[in-house]
Design a protein around this motif. Sequence first.
Motif, PDB file in Angstrom:
ATOM      1  N   GLN A  19       0.825  -0.915  -0.023  1.00  0.00           N
ATOM      2  CA  GLN A  19       0.180   0.154  -0.171  1.00  0.00           C
ATOM      3  C   GLN A  19       1.010   1.190  -0.057  1.00  0.00           C
ATOM      4  OE1 GLN A  19      -2.800  -0.351   3.277  1.00  0.00           O
ATOM      5  NE2 GLN A  19      -4.051  -1.893   2.142  1.00  0.00           N
ATOM      6  N   THR A  20       2.109   1.243   0.403  1.00  0.00           N
ATOM      7  CA  THR A  20       3.126   2.378   0.476  1.00  0.00           C
ATOM      8  C   THR A  20       3.402   2.949  -0.768  1.00  0.00           C
ATOM      9  OG1 THR A  20       4.882   0.891   1.101  1.00  0.00           O
ATOM     10  CG2 THR A  20       3.658   1.974   2.775  1.00  0.00           C
ATOM     11  N   PHE A  21       3.259   2.057  -1.979  1.00  0.00           N
ATOM     12  CA  PHE A  21       3.700   2.204  -3.489  1.00  0.00           C
ATOM     13  C   PHE A  21       2.590   2.813  -4.210  1.00  0.00           C
ATOM     14  CE2 PHE A  21       6.981  -0.225  -1.258  1.00  0.00           C
ATOM     15  CZ  PHE A  21       8.205   0.490  -1.687  1.00  0.00           C
ATOM     16  N   ARG A  22       2.713   3.556  -5.089  1.00  0.00           N
ATOM     17  CA  ARG A  22       1.780   4.264  -6.097  1.00  0.00           C
ATOM     18  C   ARG A  22       1.667   3.022  -6.932  1.00  0.00           C
ATOM     19  NH1 ARG A  22       2.113   6.018 -11.313  1.00  0.00           N
ATOM     20  NH2 ARG A  22       4.324   6.735 -12.074  1.00  0.00           N
ATOM     21  N   ASN A  23       0.307   2.799  -7.797  1.00  0.00           N
ATOM     22  CA  ASN A  23       0.086   2.048  -8.861  1.00  0.00           C
ATOM     23  C   ASN A  23       0.759   2.633 -10.106  1.00  0.00           C
ATOM     24  OD1 ASN A  23      -1.075  -0.048  -7.391  1.00  0.00           O
ATOM     25  ND2 ASN A  23      -3.045   1.298  -7.354  1.00  0.00           N
ATOM     26  N   PHE A  24       1.082   1.852 -11.209  1.00  0.00           N
ATOM     27  CA  PHE A  24       1.420   2.463 -12.406  1.00  0.00           C
ATOM     28  C   PHE A  24       0.417   2.498 -13.434  1.00  0.00           C
ATOM     29  CE2 PHE A  24       5.694   0.657 -11.099  1.00  0.00           C
ATOM     30  CZ  PHE A  24       6.028   2.009 -10.995  1.00  0.00           C
ATOM     31  N   GLU A  25       0.077   3.254 -14.332  1.00  0.00           N
ATOM     32  CA  GLU A  25      -0.747   3.210 -15.545  1.00  0.00           C
ATOM     33  C   GLU A  25      -0.214   1.979 -16.388  1.00  0.00           C
ATOM     34  OE1 GLU A  25      -3.400   5.066 -15.790  1.00  0.00           O
ATOM     35  OE2 GLU A  25      -3.046   6.257 -14.116  1.00  0.00           O
ATOM     36  N   LYS A  26      -1.048   1.803 -17.289  1.00  0.00           N
ATOM     37  CA  LYS A  26      -0.694   0.472 -18.190  1.00  0.00           C
ATOM     38  C   LYS A  26       0.404   0.757 -19.170  1.00  0.00           C
ATOM     39  CE  LYS A  26      -2.583  -2.626 -21.481  1.00  0.00           C
ATOM     40  NZ  LYS A  26      -4.052  -3.040 -22.322  1.00  0.00           N
ATOM     41  N   ALA A  27       0.715   1.889 -19.719  1.00  0.00           N
ATOM     42  CA  ALA A  27       1.477   2.464 -20.490  1.00  0.00           C
ATOM     43  C   ALA A  27       2.843   2.560 -19.719  1.00  0.00           C
ATOM     44  CB  ALA A  27       1.345   3.899 -21.103  1.00  0.00           C
ATOM     45  N   GLU A  28       2.741   2.873 -18.478  1.00  0.00           N
ATOM     46  CA  GLU A  28       4.059   3.010 -17.746  1.00  0.00           C
ATOM     47  C   GLU A  28       4.617   1.520 -17.360  1.00  0.00           C
ATOM     48  OE1 GLU A  28       2.942   7.122 -15.267  1.00  0.00           O
ATOM     49  OE2 GLU A  28       2.508   5.198 -14.306  1.00  0.00           O
ATOM     50  N   LEU A  29       3.676   0.656 -17.154  1.00  0.00           N
ATOM     51  CA  LEU A  29       4.084  -0.590 -16.654  1.00  0.00           C
ATOM     52  C   LEU A  29       4.542  -1.392 -17.822  1.00  0.00           C
ATOM     53  CD1 LEU A  29       4.176  -2.528 -14.321  1.00  0.00           C
ATOM     54  CD2 LEU A  29       1.672  -3.008 -14.915  1.00  0.00           C
ATOM     55  N   ASN A  30       4.069  -1.047 -18.953  1.00  0.00           N
ATOM     56  CA  ASN A  30       4.450  -1.801 -20.242  1.00  0.00           C
ATOM     57  C   ASN A  30       6.063  -1.238 -20.356  1.00  0.00           C
ATOM     58  OD1 ASN A  30       2.150  -3.237 -20.472  1.00  0.00           O
ATOM     59  ND2 ASN A  30       1.082  -1.586 -22.002  1.00  0.00           N
ATOM     60  N   PHE A  31       6.316   0.004 -20.205  1.00  0.00           N
ATOM     61  CA  PHE A  31       7.557   0.513 -20.624  1.00  0.00           C
ATOM     62  C   PHE A  31       8.514   0.095 -19.594  1.00  0.00           C
ATOM     63  CE2 PHE A  31      10.837   3.540 -19.096  1.00  0.00           C
ATOM     64  CZ  PHE A  31      11.556   3.758 -20.507  1.00  0.00           C
ATOM     65  N   ILE A  32       8.173   0.058 -18.293  1.00  0.00           N
ATOM     66  CA  ILE A  32       9.021  -0.515 -17.146  1.00  0.00           C
ATOM     67  C   ILE A  32       9.421  -1.922 -17.490  1.00  0.00           C
ATOM     68  CG2 ILE A  32       9.143  -0.965 -14.697  1.00  0.00           C
ATOM     69  CD1 ILE A  32       7.585   1.450 -14.180  1.00  0.00           C
ATOM     70  N   SER A  33       8.500  -2.722 -17.861  1.00  0.00           N
ATOM     71  CA  SER A  33       8.654  -4.173 -18.258  1.00  0.00           C
ATOM     72  C   SER A  33       9.670  -4.499 -19.048  1.00  0.00           C
ATOM     73  CB  SER A  33       7.091  -4.913 -18.580  1.00  0.00           C
ATOM     74  OG  SER A  33       7.448  -6.181 -18.874  1.00  0.00           O
ATOM     75  N   ASP A  34       9.650  -3.464 -20.489  1.00  0.00           N
ATOM     76  CA  ASP A  34      10.630  -3.420 -21.333  1.00  0.00           C
ATOM     77  C   ASP A  34      11.786  -2.894 -21.086  1.00  0.00           C
ATOM     78  OD1 ASP A  34      11.137  -3.853 -24.364  1.00  0.00           O
ATOM     79  OD2 ASP A  34      11.318  -1.632 -24.028  1.00  0.00           O
TER      80      ASP A  34
END
Length: 245
Positions: A19-34
């Motif tokens: 809960q202490t960390f913010r959620n990512f938007e889908k585009a952000e998560l895709n970039f970080i995964s790459d």
Amino acid sequence: MSTKPKTVDCRDCPIHKLQTFRNFEKAELNFISDFKTGELSADAGATILVEGAHSAHLFTILSGWAFRYKMLEDGRRQILNFALPGDLVGLQGSLEGEMQHSVEALTSLRLCVFEKQRLREIFTNHPELAYDVTWIAAREERILDEHLLSIGRRSALERAAYLLAFLQNRASASGEPAKRYLPVNQQHVADTLGLSTVHTNKTLRKLADRKLIRWRERSCEVLDHKGLMKIADWEGLGRENRPFI
């Protein structure tokens, strides 16, 4: 240390669940995964980054503890700060070229590996993530300000109380399973507080006599976090939703 391909998909990252960390938007998560190129495992005591060296990588701690430090030529060590799950490691070297400090694994570590040459893409194409990187750097500076205040103005007892309260606060916020047990020995405490080992031992004994901590062979158990904060006159880090990469 050993590097291996990604075994934890960024979309299933256990840090996301805290809960202490913010959620990512889908585009952000895709970039970080790459952006993530692999994972690194290291045993306690392993050197992750070396002062004066150039590193091609950035790291985010997935599990475990590390610490940043600088050494004098005669071998005296100053621990600057500790890094826990969700913390970005190596940012200073990414922006300044060579590393300005070293990083050592305090416990066994798992780290996510990123290529630092792609950091510019965050600022070019992902402004929210760019803000996150800036936030992380600003928070690190705020923490170092408090550390400097502690070393410069707090008494030895207040310094020790502050450090242990700070570490317990960080452990709880980072989802570490043993929230009350801090994996530090007295040398780590001495090198962080700028005290001799003998002075550190006497100071920690005073905290133990007040039933605030219980010192173990390779760790410290925090018995009264609020009591430590009161001695240090420290209000804690707050409960803001923090970002991570």
